[in-house]
Design an enzyme around this catalytic site. Structure first.
Site, PDB file in Angstrom:
ATOM      1  N   CYS A   2      40.254  22.973  33.723  1.00  0.00           N
ATOM      2  CA  CYS A   2      40.003  21.549  33.546  1.00  0.00           C
ATOM      3  C   CYS A   2      41.093  20.909  32.684  1.00  0.00           C
ATOM      4  O   CYS A   2      41.634  21.535  31.780  1.00  0.00           O
ATOM      5  CB  CYS A   2      38.680  21.334  32.836  1.00  0.00           C
ATOM      6  SG  CYS A   2      37.316  22.181  33.604  1.00  0.00           S
ATOM      7  N   ARG A  27      47.156  22.771  36.558  1.00  0.00           N
ATOM      8  CA  ARG A  27      46.210  23.657  35.884  1.00  0.00           C
ATOM      9  C   ARG A  27      45.128  24.152  36.839  1.00  0.00           C
ATOM     10  O   ARG A  27      44.434  25.121  36.550  1.00  0.00           O
ATOM     11  CB  ARG A  27      45.536  22.932  34.710  1.00  0.00           C
ATOM     12  CG  ARG A  27      46.495  22.561  33.605  1.00  0.00           C
ATOM     13  CD  ARG A  27      45.854  21.613  32.632  1.00  0.00           C
ATOM     14  NE  ARG A  27      44.866  22.261  31.774  1.00  0.00           N
ATOM     15  CZ  ARG A  27      45.148  22.820  30.600  1.00  0.00           C
ATOM     16  NH1 ARG A  27      46.374  22.824  30.166  1.00  0.00           N
ATOM     17  NH2 ARG A  27      44.209  23.376  29.878  1.00  0.00           N
ATOM     18  N   TRP A  72      37.566  22.120  37.091  1.00  0.00           N
ATOM     19  CA  TRP A  72      37.606  23.392  37.814  1.00  0.00           C
ATOM     20  C   TRP A  72      36.200  23.968  37.649  1.00  0.00           C
ATOM     21  O   TRP A  72      35.791  24.321  36.547  1.00  0.00           O
ATOM     22  CB  TRP A  72      38.667  24.298  37.192  1.00  0.00           C
ATOM     23  CG  TRP A  72      38.977  25.530  37.978  1.00  0.00           C
ATOM     24  CD1 TRP A  72      39.831  25.637  39.032  1.00  0.00           C
ATOM     25  CD2 TRP A  72      38.462  26.844  37.744  1.00  0.00           C
ATOM     26  NE1 TRP A  72      39.876  26.936  39.475  1.00  0.00           N
ATOM     27  CE2 TRP A  72      39.052  27.700  38.707  1.00  0.00           C
ATOM     28  CE3 TRP A  72      37.566  27.397  36.827  1.00  0.00           C
ATOM     29  CZ2 TRP A  72      38.773  29.066  38.779  1.00  0.00           C
ATOM     30  CZ3 TRP A  72      37.296  28.754  36.898  1.00  0.00           C
ATOM     31  CH2 TRP A  72      37.890  29.574  37.861  1.00  0.00           C
ATOM     32  N   ASN A  97      36.237  20.288  28.513  1.00  0.00           N
ATOM     33  CA  ASN A  97      36.881  21.486  29.017  1.00  0.00           C
ATOM     34  C   ASN A  97      36.295  22.649  28.221  1.00  0.00           C
ATOM     35  O   ASN A  97      36.243  22.585  27.001  1.00  0.00           O
ATOM     36  CB  ASN A  97      38.403  21.352  28.779  1.00  0.00           C
ATOM     37  CG  ASN A  97      39.191  22.556  29.251  1.00  0.00           C
ATOM     38  OD1 ASN A  97      38.623  23.455  29.864  1.00  0.00           O
ATOM     39  ND2 ASN A  97      40.472  22.557  28.976  1.00  0.00           N
ATOM     40  N   GLY A  98      35.831  23.712  28.898  1.00  0.00           N
ATOM     41  CA  GLY A  98      35.231  24.847  28.192  1.00  0.00           C
ATOM     42  C   GLY A  98      33.853  25.131  28.746  1.00  0.00           C
ATOM     43  O   GLY A  98      33.479  24.612  29.799  1.00  0.00           O
ATOM     44  N   GLU A 479      52.875  43.419  40.731  1.00  0.00           N
ATOM     45  CA  GLU A 479      53.178  41.996  40.567  1.00  0.00           C
ATOM     46  C   GLU A 479      53.540  41.371  41.921  1.00  0.00           C
ATOM     47  O   GLU A 479      53.111  40.253  42.237  1.00  0.00           O
ATOM     48  CB  GLU A 479      54.313  41.842  39.541  1.00  0.00           C
ATOM     49  CG  GLU A 479      54.810  40.432  39.284  1.00  0.00           C
ATOM     50  CD  GLU A 479      53.744  39.458  38.804  1.00  0.00           C
ATOM     51  OE1 GLU A 479      52.619  39.868  38.484  1.00  0.00           O
ATOM     52  OE2 GLU A 479      54.047  38.243  38.795  1.00  0.00           O
ATOM     53  N   LYS A 483      51.487  38.310  43.609  1.00  0.00           N
ATOM     54  CA  LYS A 483      52.120  37.043  44.039  1.00  0.00           C
ATOM     55  C   LYS A 483      51.774  36.763  45.493  1.00  0.00           C
ATOM     56  O   LYS A 483      51.420  35.641  45.850  1.00  0.00           O
ATOM     57  CB  LYS A 483      53.654  37.094  43.896  1.00  0.00           C
ATOM     58  CG  LYS A 483      54.201  37.101  42.501  1.00  0.00           C
ATOM     59  CD  LYS A 483      54.105  35.775  41.784  1.00  0.00           C
ATOM     60  CE  LYS A 483      52.852  35.691  40.969  1.00  0.00           C
ATOM     61  NZ  LYS A 483      52.901  36.092  39.610  1.00  0.00           N
ATOM     62  N   GLU A 486      47.996  35.780  45.908  1.00  0.00           N
ATOM     63  CA  GLU A 486      47.506  34.522  45.335  1.00  0.00           C
ATOM     64  C   GLU A 486      48.061  33.284  46.027  1.00  0.00           C
ATOM     65  O   GLU A 486      47.361  32.274  46.108  1.00  0.00           O
ATOM     66  CB  GLU A 486      47.672  34.454  43.814  1.00  0.00           C
ATOM     67  CG  GLU A 486      49.065  34.431  43.292  1.00  0.00           C
ATOM     68  CD  GLU A 486      49.121  34.470  41.768  1.00  0.00           C
ATOM     69  OE1 GLU A 486      48.204  33.997  41.108  1.00  0.00           O
ATOM     70  OE2 GLU A 486      50.139  34.979  41.254  1.00  0.00           O
ATOM     71  N   HIS A 502      46.968  60.427  48.484  1.00  0.00           N
ATOM     72  CA  HIS A 502      45.637  60.657  47.917  1.00  0.00           C
ATOM     73  C   HIS A 502      44.631  59.628  48.413  1.00  0.00           C
ATOM     74  O   HIS A 502      43.568  59.473  47.828  1.00  0.00           O
ATOM     75  CB  HIS A 502      45.713  60.663  46.390  1.00  0.00           C
ATOM     76  CG  HIS A 502      46.617  61.730  45.860  1.00  0.00           C
ATOM     77  ND1 HIS A 502      46.321  63.066  45.942  1.00  0.00           N
ATOM     78  CD2 HIS A 502      47.844  61.657  45.292  1.00  0.00           C
ATOM     79  CE1 HIS A 502      47.315  63.777  45.429  1.00  0.00           C
ATOM     80  NE2 HIS A 502      48.257  62.931  45.028  1.00  0.00           N
ATOM     81  N   LYS A 601      45.652  27.386  36.321  1.00  0.00           N
ATOM     82  CA  LYS A 601      46.825  27.826  35.567  1.00  0.00           C
ATOM     83  C   LYS A 601      46.437  28.397  34.202  1.00  0.00           C
ATOM     84  O   LYS A 601      46.831  29.486  33.847  1.00  0.00           O
ATOM     85  CB  LYS A 601      47.785  26.646  35.390  1.00  0.00           C
ATOM     86  CG  LYS A 601      49.088  27.011  34.696  1.00  0.00           C
ATOM     87  CD  LYS A 601      49.960  27.892  35.572  1.00  0.00           C
ATOM     88  CE  LYS A 601      51.218  28.346  34.865  1.00  0.00           C
ATOM     89  NZ  LYS A 601      51.833  29.472  35.593  1.00  0.00           N
TER      90      LYS A 601
HETATM   91  C1  F6R Z   1      49.352  35.079  38.270  1.00  0.00           C
HETATM   92  C2  F6R Z   1      49.021  34.422  37.028  1.00  0.00           C
HETATM   93  C3  F6R Z   1      47.852  34.907  36.263  1.00  0.00           C
HETATM   94  C4  F6R Z   1      48.122  34.836  34.740  1.00  0.00           C
HETATM   95  C5  F6R Z   1      46.858  35.190  33.964  1.00  0.00           C
HETATM   96  C6  F6R Z   1      47.114  35.221  32.478  1.00  0.00           C
HETATM   97  O1  F6R Z   1      50.487  34.534  38.848  1.00  0.00           O
HETATM   98  O2  F6R Z   1      49.659  33.488  36.628  1.00  0.00           O
HETATM   99  O3  F6R Z   1      47.491  36.200  36.631  1.00  0.00           O
HETATM  100  O4  F6R Z   1      49.154  35.707  34.441  1.00  0.00           O
HETATM  101  O5  F6R Z   1      45.861  34.262  34.238  1.00  0.00           O
HETATM  102  O6  F6R Z   1      47.594  33.989  32.042  1.00  0.00           O
HETATM  103  P1  F6R Z   1      48.371  33.850  30.674  1.00  0.00           P
HETATM  104  O7  F6R Z   1      49.662  34.571  30.811  1.00  0.00           O
HETATM  105  O8  F6R Z   1      48.550  32.373  30.484  1.00  0.00           O
HETATM  106  O9  F6R Z   1      47.503  34.452  29.615  1.00  0.00           O
END
Ligand code: F6R
Length: 606
Positions: A2, A27, A72, A97-98, A479, A483, A486, A502, A601
């Site tokens: 949010c 976000r 959100w 927010n929260g 990673e 990527k 997502e 395995h 985000k």
């Molecule tokens: C994936 C991504 C998330 C963040 C995770 C932690 O691309 O961005 O997996 O890495 O939500 O976020 P931070 O680094 O802000 O604690």
């Protein structure tokens, strides 16, 4: 997650609120809304579409005081009735927010007092609570302060009252919020990027702060209700740095910013030949000499950075290291090592699970803490004894890219500092040289973009993909898979290549593309055997291979040649093509690259 924007000015604030919301879109959100005070009435507009739709719905709305929100969904589906702002009896309006943990109990009580609820959210209880105190003749400030005492959980709040066009009250506990200081106008927002068109002078609010904002002034009260002064800071983030420029998406822009993000991160910290513990804070040298192990806590992409660091820390610095997912660690009964250095990694510095994991570690007596973070003044930075700021600049795309590679750089620096302190750093100059060379090495990998864009066309029709890596490149495979899933919504898994036989080998057939990271390191020959296992089962291989690996193209084996091998820093280089691959596959699929579905985000709730 949010986002909040609030404004008080002598002009119509609706365009400021909308522009702010648009800048907070990254976000992640699924509905949006705003409310203004106009002629002692609340005028509210909400939408389940994008901010653009909210803008067209509010074309006729005007007011000099207003609050706005992108939601959100947590409690209740994304819908108009659940969208913020929430109101109580056309008098009080709230954006939040929260998560309020005791909302059910409060809801029952408020219902018995005659309040009607129109949403399924936890936020609505806040509006009614404040209203109940306001109706007893308290000022808006006191009504908010009294209501906050009854709330359990996390919040950043903006509150206005229909009959009080001169005040906006805001508060924070556990969720980010800052005050924007203008000339004859003041603002609040979840992050500074929302306010850059109107001011770059900000006050980062502290835990428990409540602020009475007026047009020409503001009064800040701390968690105990005492008036406090908080420093006004001039944000270093420029308006241009959050603009898209010539790029199609923020993710693409941020992938391309990696050379400069890495050199900025290195800039202030390593001179031409050596590095010192002081880059992690004044107390770092003393703290590091006390520690006998490292515990890294993080989520998602940041967790993957921690996993790479484990290989470096154990091999180069000779210090034992464990890496844990923050959301698991915080609820696990673990055995604390009081001499461990607890390292929390986070792009945003506001991730609720990472914050809780840090607090959990501290509660267990582990006081040696280091935050590696991309956001100055974030909660995580403030809660840690030592700190290192990555200088990636604002990351708007939900999928983390430049934040990840700069975290790797920070962790490599940590490794070198600890290795030096333990008398194990014989090649300091070479390592520093390799770090300084990294931005240009990354640039060479970025030049592979057209080739990767073409390759991506072959993935768009796939439903699954398997990523392989070994050693410190296994986290890079993880990673790469993260990527891809997502932003392109293709199901992707990552395995250490030695683990294939395995179990996961059963998945391999002609429809399962297998992407492998193939650095020219000591595990290369083992990896080559693992790739043979895939090829023998008809799997289509895509191998990102360093020069001199002697992996050649053949039927079903596609080799993408990497420009150079970077030794210990190779994970940084191998990350880049996987980011580009995910980006171009997502383009092929036409997904919302910067705002993938269901994701946010800053994950400021559990
Ligand atoms: C994936 C991504 C998330 C963040 C995770 C932690 O691309 O961005 O997996 O890495 O939500 O976020 P931070 O680094 O802000 O604690």
């Amino acid at each position: 997650m949010c986002g909040i924007v609030g404004a008080m000015a002598q002009r119509n604030v609706v365009p400021i609120l909308l522009e702010g919301l648009q800048r907070l879109e990254y976000r992640g959100y699924d509905s949006a809304g705003l409310v203004v005070v106009n002629d002692k009435m609340l005028e509210r507009v909400r939408s389940t579409g994008r901010v653009k739709e909210l803008a067209s719905r509010s074309a006729d709305t005007q007011g000099q005081l207003g609050i706005a929100h992108t939601r959100w969904a947590t409690h209740g589906a994304p819908s108009i009735k659940n969208a913020h702002p929430h109101q109580s009896r056309d008098m009080i309006a709230v954006v939040h927010n929260g998560i309020i943990e005791n909302y059910e109990e409060l809801r029952a009580r408020l219902k018995s007092e005659g309040y009607e609820f129109t949403s399924e959210t936890d936020t609505e209880v806040i509006a009614h609570l404040i209203h109940s105190h306001y109706m007893h003749g308290n000022s808006l400030l006191v009504s908010v302060q009294t209501a906050l005492k009854e709330l359990e959980g996390a919040y950043a709040l903006g509150v206005i009252a229909a009959d009080n066009p001169n005040q906006l009250i805001c508060a924070r506990r556990g969720s980010p919020l800052l005050l924007g200081v203008g000339i004859g106008e003041n603002f609040v927002a979840s992050d500074v990027s929302a306010l850059l068109p109107v001011t770059n002078r900000v006050i980062y609010l502290e835990e428990g702060d409540v602020v009475e904002v007026e047009r020409e002034s503001y009064r800040i009260f701390d968690a105990h209700g005492k008036p406090v002064d908080r420093a006004v800071q001039v944000s270093e983030i420029s308006n241009e740095s959050v603009q898209l420029g010539n790029y199609r998406h923020y993710m693409q822009k941020e992938i391309h910013e990696q050379p400069s993000a890495i050199s900025d991160t290195l800039e202030s910290v390593c001179n031409s030949t050596s590095i010192s513990p002081g880059i992690f804070g004044a107390d770092a040298a003393a703290t590091f000499s006390e520690v006998n192990s490292i515990l890294i806590l993080a989520c998602g992409t940041s967790y993957h950075a921690g996993m790479v660091a484990r290989y470096w820390l154990e091999e180069i610095a000779g210090i034992q290291c464990t890496v844990e997912i923050a959301s698991e660690y915080r609820y696990r009964t673990s055995v604390p090592n009081l001499n461990a250095l607890v390292v929390v990694l986070s792009q945003s510095g506001e991730t609720a699970d990472t914050m809780a994991a840090l607090n959990h570690a501290k509660d267990m007596g582990q006081g040696n803490t280091l935050a590696i973070c991309n956001v100055p003044e974030s909660a995580l930075i403030r809660a840690s004894k030592l700190r290192f700021l990555t200088r990636a600049g604002p990351e708007i795309g939900v999928a983390s890219t430049k934040a990840f590679t700069t975290q790797l750089v920070a962790l490599f620096l940590l490794t070198l500092v600890l290795a030096k302190q333990r008398g194990r750093l014989v090649q300091e100059t070479e390592f520093v040289h390799a770090l300084r060379h990294l931005p240009s090495a990354v640039q060479k990998v970025l030049d592979m973009e057209p080739q990767i864009a073409t390759l991506a066309e072959r993935f768009a029709s796939k439903h699954h993909a398997l990523f392989l890596g070994r050693g410190m490149h296994y986290p890079i495979a993880l990673e790469g898979a993260l990527k891809l899933k997502e932003i392109s919504y293709i199901h992707a898994e990552a395995y250490p290549a030695g683990e294939l036989k395995h179990g996961p080998l059963a998945l391999v057939d002609k429809d399962m593309p297998v992407i492998s990271v193939a650095p020219n390191d000591t595990l290369l020959e083992k990896l080559k055997s693992n790739l043979q296992e895939v090829r023998a089962r008809g799997g289509e291989l895509y191998v990102f291979a360093d020069a001199d690996t002697l992996i050649s193209e053949s039927d079903g084996v596609n080799v993408i040649q990497m420009p150079e091998h970077a030794g210990y820093l190779s994970p940084v280089l191998h990350t880049i093509p996987l980011q580009l691959l995910a980006y171009y596959v997502a383009l092929q699929k036409g997904t919302d690259v910067d705002k993938p579905r269901n994701l946010a985000k800053s994950v400021t709730v559990e």
